[in-house]
Motif scaffolding. Structure first.
Motif, mmCIF file in Angstrom:
data_model
loop_
_atom_site.group_PDB
_atom_site.id
_atom_site.type_symbol
_atom_site.label_atom_id
_atom_site.label_comp_id
_atom_site.label_asym_id
_atom_site.label_seq_id
_atom_site.Cartn_x
_atom_site.Cartn_y
_atom_site.Cartn_z
ATOM 1 N N ARG A 1 0.839 -1.216 0.000
ATOM 2 C CA ARG A 1 0.000 0.000 0.000
ATOM 3 C C ARG A 1 0.867 1.256 0.000
ATOM 4 N N THR A 2 1.897 1.249 0.807
ATOM 5 C CA THR A 2 2.809 2.396 0.864
ATOM 6 C C THR A 2 3.559 2.552 -0.446
ATOM 7 N N ALA A 3 4.029 1.466 -1.003
ATOM 8 C CA ALA A 3 4.750 1.505 -2.283
ATOM 9 C C ALA A 3 3.860 2.067 -3.385
ATOM 10 N N ASP A 4 2.609 1.668 -3.379
ATOM 11 C CA ASP A 4 1.666 2.143 -4.389
ATOM 12 C C ASP A 4 1.433 3.643 -4.256
ATOM 13 N N VAL A 5 1.166 4.107 -3.056
ATOM 14 C CA VAL A 5 0.921 5.537 -2.815
ATOM 15 C C VAL A 5 2.162 6.369 -3.123
ATOM 16 N N SER A 6 3.335 5.817 -2.814
ATOM 17 C CA SER A 6 4.591 6.546 -3.028
ATOM 18 C C SER A 6 5.124 6.425 -4.445
ATOM 19 N N ASP A 7 4.474 5.637 -5.279
ATOM 20 C CA ASP A 7 4.867 5.434 -6.675
ATOM 21 C C ASP A 7 6.303 4.937 -6.792
ATOM 22 N N VAL A 8 6.645 3.944 -5.955
ATOM 23 C CA VAL A 8 7.993 3.381 -6.031
ATOM 24 C C VAL A 8 8.115 2.444 -7.223
ATOM 25 N N ALA A 9 9.332 2.244 -7.675
ATOM 26 C CA ALA A 9 9.590 1.413 -8.852
ATOM 27 C C ALA A 9 9.565 -0.075 -8.514
ATOM 28 N N ALA A 10 9.951 -0.441 -7.286
ATOM 29 C CA ALA A 10 10.002 -1.852 -6.895
ATOM 30 C C ALA A 10 10.156 -1.970 -5.387
ATOM 31 N N LYS B 1 14.081 -12.199 3.429
ATOM 32 C CA LYS B 1 12.740 -12.341 3.991
ATOM 33 C C LYS B 1 11.736 -12.515 2.861
ATOM 34 N N HIS B 2 10.727 -13.335 3.112
ATOM 35 C CA HIS B 2 9.712 -13.637 2.114
ATOM 36 C C HIS B 2 8.328 -13.387 2.701
ATOM 37 N N PRO B 3 7.556 -12.467 2.129
ATOM 38 C CA PRO B 3 6.216 -12.197 2.651
ATOM 39 C C PRO B 3 5.228 -13.298 2.251
ATOM 40 N N GLU B 4 4.049 -13.233 2.835
ATOM 41 C CA GLU B 4 2.972 -14.167 2.494
ATOM 42 C C GLU B 4 2.494 -13.920 1.060
ATOM 43 N N GLN B 5 1.817 -14.895 0.504
ATOM 44 C CA GLN B 5 1.312 -14.807 -0.875
ATOM 45 C C GLN B 5 0.370 -13.622 -1.077
ATOM 46 N N GLU B 6 -0.386 -13.258 -0.048
ATOM 47 C CA GLU B 6 -1.304 -12.113 -0.144
ATOM 48 C C GLU B 6 -0.538 -10.835 -0.522
ATOM 49 N N VAL B 7 0.624 -10.650 0.061
ATOM 50 C CA VAL B 7 1.449 -9.474 -0.217
ATOM 51 C C VAL B 7 1.964 -9.521 -1.651
ATOM 52 N N LEU B 8 2.403 -10.684 -2.076
ATOM 53 C CA LEU B 8 2.908 -10.834 -3.446
ATOM 54 C C LEU B 8 1.806 -10.619 -4.478
ATOM 55 N N ARG B 9 0.611 -11.129 -4.195
ATOM 56 C CA ARG B 9 -0.515 -10.923 -5.114
ATOM 57 C C ARG B 9 -0.878 -9.448 -5.216
ATOM 58 N N ALA B 10 -0.866 -8.754 -4.091
ATOM 59 C CA ALA B 10 -1.202 -7.326 -4.085
ATOM 60 C C ALA B 10 -0.185 -6.524 -4.890
ATOM 61 N N LYS C 1 1.701 -7.640 -7.324
ATOM 62 C CA LYS C 1 1.522 -7.995 -8.735
ATOM 63 C C LYS C 1 0.331 -7.253 -9.328
ATOM 64 N N ALA C 2 -0.742 -7.158 -8.575
ATOM 65 C CA ALA C 2 -1.946 -6.453 -9.041
ATOM 66 C C ALA C 2 -1.676 -4.967 -9.276
ATOM 67 N N LYS C 3 -0.723 -4.409 -8.541
ATOM 68 C CA LYS C 3 -0.371 -2.987 -8.670
ATOM 69 C C LYS C 3 0.813 -2.772 -9.614
ATOM 70 N N ASP C 4 1.281 -3.829 -10.275
ATOM 71 C CA ASP C 4 2.447 -3.762 -11.167
ATOM 72 C C ASP C 4 3.691 -3.239 -10.458
ATOM 73 N N ILE C 5 3.889 -3.700 -9.235
ATOM 74 C CA ILE C 5 5.083 -3.342 -8.467
ATOM 75 C C ILE C 5 5.982 -4.579 -8.415
ATOM 76 N N PRO C 6 7.128 -4.535 -9.069
ATOM 77 C CA PRO C 6 8.043 -5.681 -9.015
ATOM 78 C C PRO C 6 8.489 -5.973 -7.581
ATOM 79 N N VAL C 7 8.666 -7.257 -7.302
ATOM 80 C CA VAL C 7 9.121 -7.704 -5.986
ATOM 81 C C VAL C 7 10.392 -8.512 -6.162
ATOM 82 N N LEU C 8 11.394 -8.182 -5.350
ATOM 83 C CA LEU C 8 12.666 -8.885 -5.381
ATOM 84 C C LEU C 8 13.063 -9.268 -3.964
ATOM 85 N N TYR C 9 13.855 -10.336 -3.847
ATOM 86 C CA TYR C 9 14.433 -10.750 -2.576
ATOM 87 C C TYR C 9 15.947 -10.653 -2.694
#
Length: 122
Positions: free
Chosen positions: A59-68, A75-84, A86-94
């Motif tokens: 949610r913060t990344a989306d509001v702040s318009d971050v690139a990734a 650390k690995h978040p739960e699938q709910e976080v990864l789905r969210a 992905k839905a916002k087109d925010i790349p996720v890296l570990y």
């Protein structure tokens, strides 16, 4: 300015989602587990480095318009976080890097952070 691909390489990061968005340009980085600081200081097209694993990160990344979002310390978040993300087109890296090391590596590439002084000027 660098691309997410270059950032991923220097961080030796695993791309979890958003592989097709690695050509995004990155101007700054923001390393924090306090999302209030991210909201206050992150600039557009920043990489968000965090160890926080809850949905507020997306949610913060989306509001702040971050690139990734880069999750540090392997650390690995739960699938709910990864789905969210992905839905916002925010790349996720570990990355296995600590927050300190990840920020240092990006700094070595020429990426800078936003300081409190910068935020006051906005």
């Amino acid at each position: 300015m660098i691309t997410l691909q270059q950032a991923a390489e220097v961080l030796q990061a695993q791309v979890v989602s958003g592989e097709n968005l690695l050509n995004r340009e990155v101007k700054t980085a923001c390393g924090s587990d306090m999302m209030s600081d991210v909201l206050a200081y992150a600039k557009e097209k920043a990489i968000l480095l965090t160890g926080l694993l809850n949905i507020q990160v997306v949610r913060t990344a989306d509001v702040s318009d971050v690139a990734a979002i880069v999750f540090v310390r392997d650390k690995h978040p739960e699938q709910e976080v990864l789905r969210a993300a992905k839905a916002k087109d925010i790349p996720v890296l570990y990355t296995k890097c600590t927050m300190f090391e990840a920020c240092g590596r990006l700094y070595g590439l020429g990426i800078r952070g936003c300081t409190a002084k910068d935020a006051e000027r906005v």
